[in-house]
Design an enzyme around this catalytic site. Structure first.
Site, PDB file in Angstrom:
ATOM      1  N   ASP A 227      26.565  33.418  35.554  1.00  0.00           N
ATOM      2  CA  ASP A 227      26.754  34.565  34.673  1.00  0.00           C
ATOM      3  C   ASP A 227      26.878  33.982  33.258  1.00  0.00           C
ATOM      4  O   ASP A 227      27.225  32.804  33.092  1.00  0.00           O
ATOM      5  CB  ASP A 227      28.038  35.298  35.083  1.00  0.00           C
ATOM      6  CG  ASP A 227      28.409  36.380  34.096  1.00  0.00           C
ATOM      7  OD1 ASP A 227      27.545  37.206  33.771  1.00  0.00           O
ATOM      8  OD2 ASP A 227      29.580  36.392  33.636  1.00  0.00           O
TER       9      ASP A 227
ATOM     10  N   ASP B  33      28.249  35.835  29.946  1.00  0.00           N
ATOM     11  CA  ASP B  33      29.456  36.210  29.195  1.00  0.00           C
ATOM     12  C   ASP B  33      30.719  35.872  29.983  1.00  0.00           C
ATOM     13  O   ASP B  33      30.908  36.373  31.095  1.00  0.00           O
ATOM     14  CB  ASP B  33      29.449  37.718  28.894  1.00  0.00           C
ATOM     15  CG  ASP B  33      28.320  38.115  27.954  1.00  0.00           C
ATOM     16  OD1 ASP B  33      28.221  37.508  26.881  1.00  0.00           O
ATOM     17  OD2 ASP B  33      27.543  39.027  28.290  1.00  0.00           O
TER      18      ASP B  33
HETATM   19  C1  BG6 Z   1      27.876  41.552  30.448  1.00  0.00           C
HETATM   20  C2  BG6 Z   1      29.231  41.703  29.789  1.00  0.00           C
HETATM   21  O1  BG6 Z   1      27.559  40.206  30.581  1.00  0.00           O
HETATM   22  O2  BG6 Z   1      26.867  42.195  29.659  1.00  0.00           O
HETATM   23  C3  BG6 Z   1      29.526  43.172  29.560  1.00  0.00           C
HETATM   24  O3  BG6 Z   1      30.227  41.145  30.628  1.00  0.00           O
HETATM   25  C4  BG6 Z   1      28.411  43.813  28.750  1.00  0.00           C
HETATM   26  O4  BG6 Z   1      30.758  43.300  28.893  1.00  0.00           O
HETATM   27  C5  BG6 Z   1      27.067  43.588  29.453  1.00  0.00           C
HETATM   28  O5  BG6 Z   1      28.643  45.214  28.592  1.00  0.00           O
HETATM   29  C6  BG6 Z   1      25.880  44.146  28.679  1.00  0.00           C
HETATM   30  O6  BG6 Z   1      25.734  43.439  27.491  1.00  0.00           O
HETATM   31  P1  BG6 Z   1      24.767  43.803  26.293  1.00  0.00           P
HETATM   32  O7  BG6 Z   1      24.741  42.550  25.471  1.00  0.00           O
HETATM   33  O8  BG6 Z   1      23.407  44.123  26.891  1.00  0.00           O
HETATM   34  O9  BG6 Z   1      25.335  44.974  25.590  1.00  0.00           O
HETATM   35 MG    MG Z   2      30.823  37.709  32.776  1.00  0.00          MG
END
Ligand code: BG6
Ligand code: MG
Length: 223
Positions: free
Chosen positions: A9, A11
């Protein structure tokens, strides 16, 4: 079966973006007069932007049309993009580079499996873009975690069976997705309390990670 690929993963596992998401959602929530706390931000971990917005809007006084919701999600992303533009190599999480180097040394493929549509920009800003044989992100899936789609896509792009993949996740939704996809899961950070994870570590910097990867990479094929 021996593990042949690790699906990371992004984030909260490879890059610390929690604070950027929190600031961007907080700004939007304040502008709309919607209460938003860190505890609520924790619920958005691993969840797509659109679903995150729905969770935020549970606290709203008025109802929003589909177009208004799309505009809100775009505004949040604008605030978020401005923040992640400032990311540097120093924002890779502790242990991330070392773990990727170990994967290379052990002959394990490394892939990204993230719900984020900003994955490419984040990998580029943190200097991690060249470290992966495959990247599956929010742009190539229809169903967000806890659905296994992003993990199955990452495994397919890496050319490995789900049973030969180890998912590394910090979100409960991601642990569920990995297990539903038929993969082994290493839960880190906030996901450590998930009862159905196969392995647990505080983060990739946890000293238990290297011996675990060595063991999984060397495990004999089952007869
Ligand atoms: C995930 C995060 O990796 O990505 C979430 O943990 C986030 O918090 C999701 O909402 C979508 O991210 P993005 O960058 O497409 O808005
Ligand atoms: Mg994550």
């Amino acid at each position: 079966m021996r593990v042949k690929a690790v699906l990371f993963d992004l984030d909260g596992v490879l890059v610390s973006t929690d604070e950027c998401h929190f600031k961007a959602w907080s700004r939007l929530a304040a502008e709309e007069g919607i209460p938003f706390t860190r505890a609520q931000n924790d619920l958005l971990r691993g969840v797509s932007r659109e679903e995150s917005l729905e969770i935020l809007l549970r606290g709203a006084q008025k109802t929003y049309s589909a177009e208004q919701k799309a505009a809100l999600a775009a505004r949040k992303n604008e605030y978020y993009r401005a923040l992640i533009e400032e990311l540097t190599q120093a924002d890779a999480m502790a242990g991330a580079r070392e773990t990727l180097a170990l994967c290379k040394q052990l002959g394990l493929k490394a892939a990204v499996a993230s719900s984020s549509k900003n994955t490419r920009l984040i990998l580029q800003k943190t200097g991690l873009a060249e470290e992966f044989c495959a990247v599956a992100d929010g742009n190539c899936i229809r169903k967000s975690k806890p659905d296994p789609e992003v993990f199955l896509k990452a495994a397919q792009l890496a050319g490995e069976e789900p049973a030969a993949c180890l998912v590394v996740e910090d979100a409960e939704a991601g642990v569920t997705g990995g297990k539903r996809g038929g993969m082994r899961v290493l839960a880190v950070g906030a996901a450590q309390s998930c009862p159905y994870a196969d392995h647990r570590a505080a983060s990739l910097a946890d000293p238990c990670v290297a011996p675990l990867l060595r063991r999984l990479a060397e495990q004999e094929e089952e007869q």
